[in-house]
Scaffold this active site. Structure first.
Site, PDB file in Angstrom:
ATOM      1  N   SER A 191      -0.880 -67.039  13.336  1.00 29.42           N
ATOM      2  CA  SER A 191       0.435 -67.659  13.240  1.00 29.42           C
ATOM      3  C   SER A 191       1.514 -66.591  13.161  1.00 29.42           C
ATOM      4  CB  SER A 191       0.497 -68.537  11.990  1.00 29.42           C
ATOM      5  OG  SER A 191       1.824 -68.905  11.680  1.00 29.42           O
ATOM      6  N   TYR A 194       0.374 -69.756   3.002  1.00 30.05           N
ATOM      7  CA  TYR A 194      -0.224 -70.042   4.304  1.00 30.05           C
ATOM      8  C   TYR A 194      -0.262 -68.779   5.161  1.00 30.05           C
ATOM      9  CZ  TYR A 194      -0.399 -71.437   9.198  1.00 30.05           C
ATOM     10  OH  TYR A 194      -0.712 -71.516  10.531  1.00 30.05           O
ATOM     11  N   LYS A 240      -3.514 -66.297   6.674  1.00 30.76           N
ATOM     12  CA  LYS A 240      -3.711 -65.872   8.060  1.00 30.76           C
ATOM     13  C   LYS A 240      -3.902 -64.366   8.152  1.00 30.76           C
ATOM     14  CE  LYS A 240      -3.660 -69.756  10.258  1.00 30.76           C
ATOM     15  NZ  LYS A 240      -4.840 -70.215  11.011  1.00 30.76           N
TER      16      LYS A 240
END
Length: 395
Positions: free
Chosen positions: A151, A175, A179
């Site tokens: 991402s 989040y 990643k």
């Protein structure tokens, strides 16, 4: 003799991005797709539709009956399992034997920035632990190729725009941090040694910016469970009446805008949107996954340049290189749907950054990546899907 299809496993295959990736892989006629999905935010019907759509398109494109191999390539081996259960994943790999699964496209993850700030440990458990378990099972069963669904959030607030792959990784949300943690794990595995010899593991990380749109048939699209966490599907749900009963005056129909005081064109956050089929096409539209994805001549990750020829891990940005603001997205959806959206500005959301715009040159040069579909096309395809499926796959 029938053509032997390469078995490619897609985690999260029934999800929004996953289903379009599965469709793209099937369309090449080169792969037998295996899907693992726990259906936390997806439904099995998406893969049934993908399979039927691919078979229909295959038959209509031929002036002969399809071969056994061609028909087989449209059939998906769909398994319901949770990646956090290593025994379940191990059992699925065992069905295909040692070296039976040629490669993995790892998409499954929790992905909401805002939610991750509220339940960070859940995100680490689901995203990082599951990836670790998957890599261990892959190693055990002789599967040495992986495409990781990363991402743009790995960059945090970037020091310059557009964002290059060499930009330092400093995510600002749990989040995004999950990643980066997964990228580190995969990179370390690719550069590891055993008994003095390099481990033959190849990987790339595709750092997606903002996927949008749907298949133009209106048969396959994004169907989040509950209230959508992303802007475009949220607007589609409002316009179709799933939120606010189709009444612009309804309080639930008002879009909450998280801040209008960012240093952007209209004060709202700017993001790089690309059509989900353009994203999937970066992976493999031509059935040349090994050539296009795993044959890299140099390695550029997080500012590090290795010697030419020794790359085993590489990251690519997937975006259009063009940014659009929240309010510009709202206007584009007004045009596509005819719905008069209302907005209300509230405070900034933790983890959001002003700009996330890709520099996609590396992917264009080395993967043949392109993202020609415009924002208007994304919105039109999304609305076609939503109108035809007002309650999503449940209908």
């Amino acid at each position: 003799m029938p053509f032997e299809l390469k078995k490619v496993l897609v985690t999260g295959g029934a999800g929004y991005i996953g289903s379009h990736v599965v469709y793209t892989l099937i369309k090449t006629g080169q792969y037998k797709v295996i899907s693992i999905d726990n259906h936390h935010n997806s439904l099995p019907a998406s893969l049934s539709r993908v399979s039927a759509l691919a078979l229909s398109e295959l038959k209509s494109s031929l002036n002969r009956d399809p071969t056994e191999s061609e028909v087989e390539s449209t059939k998906i081996d769909a398994h319901t399992a949770d990646l956090t259960s290593s025994s379940s994943v191990n059992q699925i790999f065992s069905l295909y034997g040692q070296g039976g699964i040629w490669g993995v496209v790892h998409i499954a993850a929790f992905k909401a920035v805002g939610e991750s700030t509220q339940i960070p440990l859940t995100y680490y458990a689901n995203n990082v632990s599951a990836t670790l378990s998957l890599l261990q099972v892959m190693t055990q069963w002789g599967c040495r190729r992986i495409v990781y669904s990363s991402s743009a959030t790995v960059y945090g607030t970037p020091p310059e725009i557009p964002i290059k792959e060499t930009t330092r990784r400093e995510p600002e949300s749990p989040y995004g941090k999950t990643k980066v943690a997964c990228e580190w794990m995969i990179e370390d595995l690719c550069t590891s040694t055993m008994d003095g010899k390099s481990v033959p593991f190849q990987a790339i990380s595709l750092r997606y910016f903002n996927p949008a749109g749907a298949h133009p048939s209106g048969l396959v699209g994004e169907d989040p469970k509950g209230r959508p966490g992303n802007l475009l599907p949220l607007l589609a749900h409002i316009a179709v009446g799933r939120i606010g009963n189709g009444d612009p005056a309804n309080e639930k129909s008002i879009l909450k805008v998280f801040g209008d005081d960012y240093p952007t064109v209209d004060g709202t956050c700017v993001r790089d949107y690309l059509h989900v089929l353009d994203l999937a096409g970066a992976l493999d539209e031509e059935g040349k996954l090994n050539e296009r994805v795993f044959k890299s001549r140099t390695d550029i990750v997080g500012g590090k340049d290795r010697r030419p020829g020794d790359a085993k891990f590489k990251a690519y940005n997937l975006g259009k290189g063009i940014g659009v603001s929240v309010l510009e997205i709202v206007e584009a959806m007004k045009k596509a749907t005819g719905f008069q959206f209302r907005t209300e500005v509230i405070g900034r959301r933790a983890g959001d950054v002003p700009y996330l715009i890709a520099e996609p040159t590396l992917a264009q040069t080395e993967l043949g990546f392109s993202a020609p579909r415009t924002l208007d096309v994304m919105c039109a395809d999304l609305w076609r899907w939503q109108k035809a499926n007002p309650q999503g796959y449940d209908a």
